[in-house]
Enzyme design. Structure first.
Site, mmCIF file in Angstrom:
data_model
loop_
_atom_site.group_PDB
_atom_site.id
_atom_site.type_symbol
_atom_site.label_atom_id
_atom_site.label_comp_id
_atom_site.label_asym_id
_atom_site.label_seq_id
_atom_site.Cartn_x
_atom_site.Cartn_y
_atom_site.Cartn_z
ATOM 1 N N ASP A 161 0.802 -1.129 -0.109
ATOM 2 C CA ASP A 161 -0.009 0.021 0.036
ATOM 3 C C ASP A 161 0.750 1.243 0.135
ATOM 4 O OD1 ASP A 161 -1.846 1.459 0.991
ATOM 5 O OD2 ASP A 161 -3.141 -0.212 0.807
ATOM 6 N N HIS A 195 -2.631 6.151 3.961
ATOM 7 C CA HIS A 195 -3.964 5.276 3.247
ATOM 8 C C HIS A 195 -3.783 3.505 3.686
ATOM 9 C CE1 HIS A 195 -5.650 1.579 0.557
ATOM 10 N NE2 HIS A 195 -6.682 2.685 0.463
ATOM 11 N N ASN A 285 -14.409 0.392 -6.370
ATOM 12 C CA ASN A 285 -15.473 1.938 -5.472
ATOM 13 C C ASN A 285 -16.028 2.058 -6.738
ATOM 14 O OD1 ASN A 285 -14.621 1.018 -3.128
ATOM 15 N ND2 ASN A 285 -12.821 2.705 -3.010
ATOM 16 N N SER A 347 -11.211 -0.425 0.075
ATOM 17 C CA SER A 347 -10.209 -0.880 0.878
ATOM 18 C C SER A 347 -10.018 -0.927 1.909
ATOM 19 C CB SER A 347 -9.571 0.580 0.344
ATOM 20 O OG SER A 347 -8.601 0.984 -0.780
#
Length: 769
Positions: A161, A195, A285, A347
């Site tokens: 990530d 994130h 998404n 996520s």
């Protein structure tokens, strides 16, 4: 607590075309060779990437093992990726497009794609909500009460990530050594965006330390891997996955993705799956059903997001490829500034499942990745809103921990597709999960002595490139596969036919003793012709290896009439390609003679015979089929004969059979013919000029004969009454001295030169009073 808000990110590769798949291995029966991407396809693929709007300047390139080293024409080599590919940087966007067009047409290039960014699966935050409602939703309090319910430190979850806050108090105790930063290429994967830290806290924030909240698996370890910030390059993500495998991570969390299928990303994910790791990926998404990668890859556990009511989150993708759902709205977790905040998105749902996978693996370390995936997606509550995906369930951790271990299912293979040319063939097969593949190849249908090619890496899309093949040859093959758990699969024995020069038109014209073969070929070839009495007994009659032509003719002589001959015609083109064999048969004309009976007389007949070749003729004849004892011959060797038979008897049926023999000893025997000779031909006897004392008797014959007149007063008392003195065909006998008003009976008996006699019928007449 601090809440960070991120705007909706546009997927970098949205709406683009995928890079044409390149072969992953080459089988060289004679010499190594790889497939070539057609120029037209390459141009289309470049346009499909929409590079003009990307500003992309980096390329991922992978070469065949035998390829010579090289660098970009307008740029530089950056580094070698852990997938085996290279990362190049180009001088400009235009240089990148030009380089791609060249690479996709290079037979030594196995893969070439832009190194574009892969965005994280985030959506705009909903209103702030402090509290981890999702723990209760997935049953964590009950799960933590079970043995191994909080996880084991030996289970490592890799978070590929934006990195992880390496100093966050709620994460620090659970950070595993071995993390890496692929952005700065160092050993410090510290998060500069937030994130990855949020994802890591959902998985394994420490529990019971009086700080913030708790992760799903609060005693499992996190392997932090930084592959980007707000968006990530494919090359860095792929290297991050490979690094996670190398570090022994059994769970890999990928809260990122794109709607573009990247061969580089697919290869990395496949290798992780084959190494026994479970790859968990966010479904995306965009509120669509179209595939989102890497979540949609085979062997990846794709996660959709739900609300607190088990309804699909409005942003979550929901195609049939989504395998499990988990809470993904207002998820409270750690932030990269040492605090806590809420985020929403697949996520966030993804690490909920990754953490649950770590707990299950802690409790059952012997589970395979496939078994682990099946457990996670088989338990839980029914969700709503995932169109066309009625079997989808929302994760339930205690049910998963208590479920029976599923039996590993072996992989399955799709129907292979082949693209043969004259000397190469690409075989492509899809698998139900990533597998190691091999292909066995032979020219016999039993695969005896087959050559076997093993793909160097595993994949769910097996691509074999076979080279060094013979043109116009049927090859038989079988594809074999093995998954990470040892399950195997194989296709049946299939076949393909390579192309090459072909015979366009072929004619075979046969006569009695000769035949002519004519054919044309699609390209100049030599000619090799074999002839024989059967398809398996052929002898080469001509082998011309020097001259090449497209028109061919072969004359065959000294053949036997009426016999079937088999042939096989082939040759070699100027490039060495074998001409597709032409096999078949022809039959020479049979030697034959046709006979007829003509010119019948009472004592003779003529036998006419017409043969289809010069022949000697013998006629056998007699008065029965079994007694053809009399013989006559023709006048010499000729195709036409007229044999006159004399000395026959009138009005009898004779039988004839003709035997014709040509100059090579071929015999033709006619069927038995029959004909009846003519009678001597007495025309009806008649009395004319009758008076009281006389009359004249008249009759005609077809041949000159001697005639005797017989006369009497009854049919049974006829006495000679004169006759002819020489042979004649017309008899006139005047009678005198007859009694008036008296009935007389008369008959004529004729005799021919051969002493054949024939009586007429008896007539009567009455003299006048």
């Amino acid at each position: 607590m601090l809440k960070r808000s991120l705007g909706c990110l546009v997927l970098v590769l949205a709406g683009c075309s995928a890079v044409p798949p390149a072969p992953l291995a080459t089988l060289g029966l004679n010499r190594p060779e790889v497939g070539v991407t057609p120029a037209a396809e390459a141009a289309s693929a470049v346009a499909g990437y929409g590079l003009a709007t990307l500003g992309a300047r980096e390329l991922i390139v992978r070469f065949a093992p035998h390829a010579r080293g090289r660098t970009p024409s307008q740029g530089a080599f950056v580094r070698r990726l852990r997938t085996g590919a290279e990362l190049w940087v180009l001088d400009s966007e235009a240089a990148l497009k030009a380089e791609l067009e060249l690479l996709w047409q290079d037979p030594e290039v196995l893969l070439a794609e832009p190194n574009v960014r892969v965005p994280q699966a985030l959506t705009p935050d909903d209103p702030f909500f402090l509290g981890q409602w999702w723990h209760a939703k997935v049953g964590m309090p009950s799960a933590w009460d079970l043995p191994q319910g909080t996880g084991a430190a030996s289970v490592v979850v890799a978070v590929v990530d934006s990195g992880v806050d390496m100093d966050h108090e709620d994460l620090l105790p659970n950070l595993a050594p071995g993390g890496y930063d692929f952005v700065d290429n160092d050993l410090d994967p510290n998060d500069e965006q937030g994130h990855g830290t949020h994802v890591a806290g959902i998985i394994s924030a420490v529990a019971g330390n009086g700080l913030g909240g708790a992760g799903i698996a609060p005693t499992c370890k996190i392997l932090p891997i930084r592959a980007g910030d707000a968006s990530l390059f494919i090359s860095d993500v792929a290297d991050g996955v490979m690094h996670a495998v190398a570090q022994g991570a059994k769970i890999i969390n990928l809260s990122l993705g794109s709607d573009a299928d990247s061969p580089t990303m697919r290869a990395a994910v496949d290798q992780a799956t084959l190494a026994g790791a479970l790859v968990v990926a966010a479904a995306g998404n965009s509120n669509v059903t179209t595939p989102f990668y890497p979540a949609a890859y085979e062997g990846v556990l794709s996660v959709g997001a739900t609300t607190s009511t088990d309804a699909r989150a409005a942003f979550s993708n929901h195609g049939k490829w989504v395998k499990v759902a988990a809470p993904g709205v207002d998820i409270l977790s750690t932030t990269f500034d040492g605090g806590y905040g809420l985020k929403s998105g697949t996520s966030m749902a993804c690490p909920v499942v990754a953490g649950a996978a770590a707990l299950v693996r802690s409790a059952r370390p012997s589970l395979t990745a496939e078994q682990l995936e099946r457990l996670l997606k088989a338990q839980g509550a029914t969700v709503t809103g995932f169109t066309g995906n009625a079997a989808l369930k929302r994760l339930n951790v205690p049910q998963t921990l208590g479920a029976t271990t599923p039996v590993d299912q072996p992989p399955t293979l799709g129907v292979p597709t082949t693209s043969p040319s004259s000397t190469i063939c690409a075989i492509n097969v899809s698998a139900s999960e990533p597998v190691y593949g091999s292909v066995s190849l032979s020219t016999n249908s039993t695969l005896t002595g087959a050559t076997t090619l093993n793909l160097p890496t595993g994949s769910s899309r097996l691509a074999f490139s076979l080279s060094g093949l013979q043109a116009n040859t049927r090859y038989y093959y079988r594809v074999n596969a093995r998954d990470a758990a040892g399950g195997t699969a194989a296709t049946g024995i299939l076949s393909f036919l390579t192309s090459g020069p072909k015979i366009n038109v072929f004619t075979a014209k046969a006569g009695l003793y000769a035949a002519t073969l004519n054919w044309t070929t699609s390209t100049p070839t030599t000619r090799v012709v074999a002839i024989g009495p059967s398809a398996t007994q052929l002898t080469t009659v001509v082998s011309m290896t020097g001259a090449h032509a497209t028109r061919h003719e072969l004359s065959l002589s000294d053949l036997v009439p009426g016999r079937t001959y088999y042939y096989r015609v082939t040759g070699t083109a100027t490039d060495g390609g074998l001409l597709a064999p032409k096999t078949g048969s022809f039959k020479t004309t049979a030697f034959s003679a046709r006979s007829t009976v003509s010119a019948l007389t009472p004592t003779s007949a003529t036998i006419g015979t017409q043969a289809n070749a010069a022949a000697d003729v013998t006629v056998r004849y007699g008065l029965s089929k079994g007694a053809l004892t009399q013989v006559a011959t023709g006048s010499g060797r000729a195709s036409g004969h007229a044999v006159t038979l004399s000395g026959l008897r009138p009005a009898l049926a004779y039988f004839f059979q003709v035997t014709a023999v040509d100059g090579r000893g071929n015999v033709s025997v006619s069927p038995v013919l029959t004909a009846k000779t003519m009678s001597l031909g007495i025309m009806e006897l008649a009395a004319v000029g009758v008076t009281s004392s006389g009359a004249t008797l008249q009759c005609h014959t077809t041949l000159p004969v001697m005639a005797e007149l017989r006369l009497g007063l009854s049919p049974t008392s006829l006495l000679p009454a004169g006759g002819s003195t020489s042979p004649t065909t017309q008899l006139t006998a005047p009678l005198t001295g007859l009694s008036p008003n008296t009935t007389y009976y008369a008959q004529v008996v004729i005799t021919d030169a051969a002493s054949n006699t024939q009586p007429s019928s008896v007539i009567s007449f009455t003299t006048l009073p």
